[in-house]
Design an enzyme around this catalytic site. Structure first.
Site, PDB file in Angstrom:
ATOM      1  N   HIS A   1       0.819  -1.207   0.000  1.00  0.00           N
ATOM      2  CA  HIS A   1       0.000   0.000   0.000  1.00  0.00           C
ATOM      3  C   HIS A   1       0.856   1.261   0.000  1.00  0.00           C
ATOM      4  O   HIS A   1       0.424   2.306  -0.508  1.00  0.00           O
ATOM      5  CB  HIS A   1      -0.964  -0.010   1.184  1.00  0.00           C
ATOM      6  CG  HIS A   1      -2.136  -0.907   0.989  1.00  0.00           C
ATOM      7  ND1 HIS A   1      -3.435  -0.451   0.914  1.00  0.00           N
ATOM      8  CD2 HIS A   1      -2.210  -2.260   0.820  1.00  0.00           C
ATOM      9  CE1 HIS A   1      -4.255  -1.476   0.706  1.00  0.00           C
ATOM     10  NE2 HIS A   1      -3.529  -2.584   0.661  1.00  0.00           N
TER      11      HIS A   1
ATOM     12  N   ASP B   1      -7.542 -18.095   1.853  1.00  0.00           N
ATOM     13  CA  ASP B   1      -7.477 -19.525   1.555  1.00  0.00           C
ATOM     14  C   ASP B   1      -7.520 -20.303   2.864  1.00  0.00           C
ATOM     15  O   ASP B   1      -7.627 -19.715   3.946  1.00  0.00           O
ATOM     16  CB  ASP B   1      -6.249 -19.889   0.697  1.00  0.00           C
ATOM     17  CG  ASP B   1      -4.921 -19.795   1.429  1.00  0.00           C
ATOM     18  OD1 ASP B   1      -4.916 -19.638   2.676  1.00  0.00           O
ATOM     19  OD2 ASP B   1      -3.867 -19.900   0.781  1.00  0.00           O
TER      20      ASP B   1
END
Length: 295
Positions: A74, A221
């Site tokens: 970011h 996941d």
């Protein structure tokens, strides 16, 4: 460089180091314990030891590691030559602006939640002679090395700190189209579609806090504690449910309970420009992690 390529190169470089190690002159650091190929790197051992013990809970692959890795991206993606070409400041990339101008950049929608890890990292920056820009990238690389299966990442030191905040809308959002995501990465650093897929390997140890606020910390996941290929495998599966409330912007159905699927990940896994590269990661095996950082 793609994560899978980097991982394979780590093994080759390790073998080269064994063969030619005697030819590499190392200096003994003032602490009398560590050695480095460049004396200027000696100060980084104290930073490494401090963050491993006091930020990453003794070297774990936990929430602080996940958030530190997110922060590296970011901060770094906050650069746009296309904005600069219009006579406006386009951002400085990995210059620490996200932390130095926290009150501005953490209020950008794409950066929501980054204020927590910024505040956790600040005391470490204050204790050590290192720029904010360098610390963000250094902490991310050290943290990833704690995750089983992860490659050891090179860190380059010497970034000056930002003097201005990055502009808004430089961080891709999960509800963005594939067209806009690929265009944003091409603008930021001439990234190819294949390299964009490779960067998403970071989602193997990532989670979402704000896509569905009812289930913060939901992973992408089923093995968020491992740097493996399950993220690529499971994103290809047909979605059947929402792990929380459902109907959130940037979210599509997930194939498994307890994990969340971003719209952008789902579409990148299926787009003709990125699907083949995505598939190539499904059968990729990462080597055993190299935990010790060599400086």
């Amino acid at each position: 460089m793609a994560f899978k390529t980097l991982a394979s190169l780590v093994s080759v470089l390790a073998a080269i180091q064994v063969t030619y190690g005697a030819l590499t002159r190392r200096v003994t650091c003032p602490d009398g314990v560590n050695t480095a190929t460049n004396a200027a790197c000696c100060v980084l051992f104290a930073v490494r030891d401090d963050i491993q013990q006091n930020l990453f809970d003794g070297g774990e692959c936990g929430e602080e590691v996940h958030e530190s890795l997110r922060l590296t991206f970011h901060d770094a993606i906050g650069i746009s030559p296309s904005i600069a070409s219009r006579g406006q400041f386009g951002g400085g990339g990995a210059d620490g602006s996200i932390a130095l101008f926290e009150s501005i950049e953490t209020n950008f929608h794409a950066n929501l939640g980054t204020d927590e890890i910024i505040d956790e990292q600040r005391p470490f920056i204050q204790r050590h002679n290192i720029t904010t820009a360098d610390f963000i990238q250094f902490a991310g690389a050290i943290g990833v090395s704690n995750c089983p299966g992860a490659p050891q990442l090179d860190v380059f030191i010497g970034r000056p700190d930002a003097l201005m905040p990055a502009p808004d809308l430089t961080v891709p959002e999960p509800f963005d189209t594939v067209d806009s995501i690929l265009a944003r990465f091409a603008d930021a650093g001439d990234f190819t579609p294949e390299e964009v897929v490779a960067l998403l390997a970071s989602h193997t140890i990532a989670a979402a806090d704000h896509v569905d606020p009812s289930i913060p910390g939901t992973p992408f996941d089923s093995t968020p504690e491992l740097f493996d290929t399950q993220f690529f495998i499971e994103t290809q599966l047909r979605g059947t449910l929402f792990p929380g409330t459902g109907g959130n912007q940037g979210e599509v159905e997930s194939p498994l309970r307890g994990e969340i699927r971003l719209q952008s990940d789902s579409e990148l896994a299926r787009d003709e420009r990125t699907a083949c590269e995505w598939q190539s990661f499904v059968s990729t095996c990462y080597p055993a992690p190299l935990i010790t950082q060599e400086l």
